[in-house]
Design an enzyme around this catalytic site. Structure first.
Site, PDB file in Angstrom:
ATOM      1  N   HIS A  24      -6.586  -5.345  -7.961  1.00 25.35           N
ATOM      2  CA  HIS A  24      -7.248  -6.219  -6.792  1.00 25.35           C
ATOM      3  C   HIS A  24      -8.232  -7.106  -7.482  1.00 25.35           C
ATOM      4  O   HIS A  24      -9.279  -6.589  -7.589  1.00 25.35           O
ATOM      5  CB  HIS A  24      -7.693  -5.119  -5.825  1.00 25.35           C
ATOM      6  CG  HIS A  24      -8.276  -6.133  -4.434  1.00 25.35           C
ATOM      7  ND1 HIS A  24      -8.323  -5.248  -3.209  1.00 25.35           N
ATOM      8  CD2 HIS A  24      -8.758  -7.217  -4.174  1.00 25.35           C
ATOM      9  CE1 HIS A  24      -8.924  -6.132  -2.531  1.00 25.35           C
ATOM     10  NE2 HIS A  24      -9.153  -7.325  -3.050  1.00 25.35           N
ATOM     11  N   HIS A  26      -8.973 -11.179  -7.392  1.00 27.57           N
ATOM     12  CA  HIS A  26      -8.807 -12.641  -7.042  1.00 27.57           C
ATOM     13  C   HIS A  26      -9.319 -13.664  -8.164  1.00 27.57           C
ATOM     14  O   HIS A  26     -10.627 -13.556  -8.629  1.00 27.57           O
ATOM     15  CB  HIS A  26      -9.378 -13.159  -5.698  1.00 27.57           C
ATOM     16  CG  HIS A  26      -9.513 -12.303  -4.521  1.00 27.57           C
ATOM     17  ND1 HIS A  26      -8.198 -12.309  -3.843  1.00 27.57           N
ATOM     18  CD2 HIS A  26      -9.555 -10.893  -4.240  1.00 27.57           C
ATOM     19  CE1 HIS A  26      -8.326 -11.495  -2.871  1.00 27.57           C
ATOM     20  NE2 HIS A  26      -9.192 -10.782  -3.028  1.00 27.57           N
ATOM     21  N   HIS A 204      -4.181  -7.173   2.263  1.00 24.57           N
ATOM     22  CA  HIS A 204      -5.656  -6.814   2.790  1.00 24.57           C
ATOM     23  C   HIS A 204      -5.528  -6.235   4.139  1.00 24.57           C
ATOM     24  O   HIS A 204      -5.047  -7.092   4.988  1.00 24.57           O
ATOM     25  CB  HIS A 204      -6.816  -7.999   2.669  1.00 24.57           C
ATOM     26  CG  HIS A 204      -7.210  -8.539   1.217  1.00 24.57           C
ATOM     27  ND1 HIS A 204      -6.262  -8.534   0.272  1.00 24.57           N
ATOM     28  CD2 HIS A 204      -8.308  -8.571   0.691  1.00 24.57           C
ATOM     29  CE1 HIS A 204      -6.791  -9.089  -0.750  1.00 24.57           C
ATOM     30  NE2 HIS A 204      -8.058  -8.902  -0.489  1.00 24.57           N
ATOM     31  N   GLU A 207     -10.586  -3.879   5.614  1.00 23.78           N
ATOM     32  CA  GLU A 207     -11.898  -4.207   4.906  1.00 23.78           C
ATOM     33  C   GLU A 207     -12.946  -4.206   5.875  1.00 23.78           C
ATOM     34  O   GLU A 207     -13.662  -3.220   5.752  1.00 23.78           O
ATOM     35  CB  GLU A 207     -11.568  -5.439   3.952  1.00 23.78           C
ATOM     36  CG  GLU A 207     -12.967  -5.940   3.493  1.00 23.78           C
ATOM     37  CD  GLU A 207     -12.711  -7.411   2.639  1.00 23.78           C
ATOM     38  OE1 GLU A 207     -11.866  -8.202   3.033  1.00 23.78           O
ATOM     39  OE2 GLU A 207     -13.676  -7.637   1.840  1.00 23.78           O
ATOM     40  N   ASP A 285     -12.544  -7.070  -7.084  1.00 21.54           N
ATOM     41  CA  ASP A 285     -12.248  -8.138  -5.974  1.00 21.54           C
ATOM     42  C   ASP A 285     -12.553  -9.415  -6.670  1.00 21.54           C
ATOM     43  O   ASP A 285     -11.700 -10.282  -7.206  1.00 21.54           O
ATOM     44  CB  ASP A 285     -12.844  -7.625  -4.816  1.00 21.54           C
ATOM     45  CG  ASP A 285     -12.501  -8.125  -3.827  1.00 21.54           C
ATOM     46  OD1 ASP A 285     -11.356  -8.930  -3.454  1.00 21.54           O
ATOM     47  OD2 ASP A 285     -13.122  -7.843  -2.502  1.00 21.54           O
ATOM     48  N   ASP A 286     -13.947  -9.681  -6.535  1.00 22.64           N
ATOM     49  CA  ASP A 286     -14.285 -10.937  -7.046  1.00 22.64           C
ATOM     50  C   ASP A 286     -15.551 -10.899  -7.865  1.00 22.64           C
ATOM     51  O   ASP A 286     -16.806 -10.991  -7.350  1.00 22.64           O
ATOM     52  CB  ASP A 286     -14.475 -11.840  -5.842  1.00 22.64           C
ATOM     53  CG  ASP A 286     -13.458 -12.130  -4.671  1.00 22.64           C
ATOM     54  OD1 ASP A 286     -12.617 -12.758  -4.861  1.00 22.64           O
ATOM     55  OD2 ASP A 286     -13.349 -11.418  -3.652  1.00 22.64           O
TER      56      ASP A 286
HETATM   57  N1  ADE Z   1     -10.473 -13.617  -0.693  1.00 19.80           N
HETATM   58  C1  ADE Z   1     -11.128 -13.088  -1.880  1.00 19.80           C
HETATM   59  N2  ADE Z   1     -11.810 -12.040  -1.847  1.00 19.80           N
HETATM   60  C2  ADE Z   1     -11.392 -11.727  -0.642  1.00 19.80           C
HETATM   61  C3  ADE Z   1     -11.885 -10.515   0.190  1.00 19.80           C
HETATM   62  N3  ADE Z   1     -12.771  -9.595  -0.404  1.00 19.80           N
HETATM   63  N4  ADE Z   1     -11.236  -9.998   1.390  1.00 19.80           N
HETATM   64  C4  ADE Z   1     -10.410 -11.127   1.776  1.00 19.80           C
HETATM   65  N5  ADE Z   1     -10.155 -12.438   1.110  1.00 19.80           N
HETATM   66  C5  ADE Z   1     -10.800 -12.474  -0.081  1.00 19.80           C
HETATM   67 ZN    ZN Z   2      -9.560  -8.946  -1.967  1.00 24.45          ZN
END
Ligand code: ADE
Ligand code: ZN
Length: 347
Positions: A24, A26, A204, A207, A285-286
């Site tokens: 996971h 991005h 997703h 969340e 994630d990011d």
């Molecule tokens: N795009 C990038 N990070 C995300 C996240 N945590 N939730 C939904 N979309 C995303």
């Molecule tokens: Zn994500």
């Protein structure tokens, strides 16, 4: 394994050295401020921040949307094939340093095609970085194409059509962006089409959104993995299903902390998921926005939640089980994990 050993606390070097898969991530969320400024300069783009430090100070989020607004703006510096390559290669170098031996990367083509960047430019730049990670690091590396759920299903179909000539370069489709108000069933037909094309399906869900979104990702989209899913413990029947069907969740604790999904990392639902026997995995994630890559997620999460060595091994094993690697690669990953555990003195 005795009860005493399972309660043993791992030190940070054990967590860092664990072979693991990242499922996971991005790739646009791995764009570090330094590279963002460098690409802005290379492409003659003015950023609304005077320095890297000022940009970093803006990374103070109150929820998912407050992050997405900055994240989409940041991606505007990506224009050329080289830009996409450089961003992904920077990620692979960090992942390799964290002992990630297999990575499945999300990318958001609509963020780029909406700005006039060709789909081919995006996928060619990412693909060449994947090939380099495979050959230079021996990593397993794959792409999963996400649809932006705040856009329409018709736009998702257009994206899937653009992607069809490149089916060999990505292994699945996903669903990301603003969750609440955009339930999975909005994308039922485009996910069905992706399934007909032989693509894996993930989404997703849970969340910020309710457990009902996890049910519909499973039942309407036929998702094989749920990204986040951290709201699942609110629904006991859902938890039983996740366990019984071994449906993996790709959990991202530092992301959840930064986006205020839980008031504090110490209140994260990961221990409940693990105790129930859910196939949970740990991911970043990011990472450029949320304060850390894989090993930072492991170290901070284990520290905050007091998790044990046995849970670290379970998370690493789950990451390989949940991956879309073929049976032979998975076998090799499990073997590497077993060797690591044996030589580091456990079991
Ligand atoms: N795009 C990038 N990070 C995300 C996240 N945590 N939730 C939904 N979309 C995303
Ligand atoms: Zn994500």
């Amino acid at each position: 394994m005795t009860a005493t050993a399972s309660a043993e606390r791992p030190d940070a070097s054990f967590l860092r050295g664990l072979p693991k898969a990242e499922l996971h991530l991005h790739i646009e969320g791995s764009l570090e401020p330094e590279l963002m400024f460098a690409l802005a300069e290379r492409n003659g783009i003015a950023l609304p921040y005077s320095s890297v430090d000022e940009l970093r100070r803006a990374y103070d989020f109150s929820n998912l949307q407050s992050f997405l607004d900055i994240y989409y703006a940041g991606a505007s510096v990506l224009r050329t094939e080289q830009d996409f390559h450089d961003m992904a290669w920077a990620y692979f170098q960090r992942a390799h340093a964290d002992n990630v031996i297999h990575a499945e990367l999300f990318f958001d083509p609509q963020t780029h095609t909406a700005r006039g960047v060709a789909f081919e430019t995006v996928i060619a730049g990412l693909d060449s970085a994947l090939q380099r990670a495979r050959s230079e690091f021996g990593m397993g590396a794959e792409l999963i194409m996400c649809f932006l759920r705040h856009l329409s299903e018709a736009e998702a179909f257009e994206t899937l059509e653009q992607a069809e000539p490149h089916l060999g370069k990505f292994i699945g489709v996903g669903l990301d962006s603003s969750e609440v108000g955009h339930p999975p069933e909005k994308f039922r037909q485009v996910f069905a089409r992706a399934g007909q094309l032989g693509l894996h399906r993930v989404a997703h869900a849970g969340e910020e959104g309710p457990p009902a979104y996890i049910w519909s990702a499973l039942d309407e989209l036929h998702a094989e993995r749920i990204d986040h899913g951290v709201q699942a413990p609110k629904d006991a029947t859902l938890m039983q299903r996740l366990v019984a069907e071994r449906i993996p969740l790709t959990v991202c604790p530092l992301s959840n902390q930064k986006l205020c999904v839980f008031p504090d990392l110490r209140q994260h639902s990961l221990p409940q998921l693990l105790d129930a026997g859910v196939v949970a995995t740990l991911n970043s994630d990011d990472p450029a926005y949320f304060g850390g890559y894989m090993n930072q997620n492991f170290v901070e999460t284990f520290d905050a939640l007091g998790l044990g060595r046995e849970q670290a091994i379970t998370l690493a094993r789950n990451s390989f089980e949940a991956s879309f690697a073929d049976a032979a690669h998975r076998r090799r990953y499990f073997d590497r994990l077993q060797e690591y555990v044996a030589q580091s003195g456990a079991q």
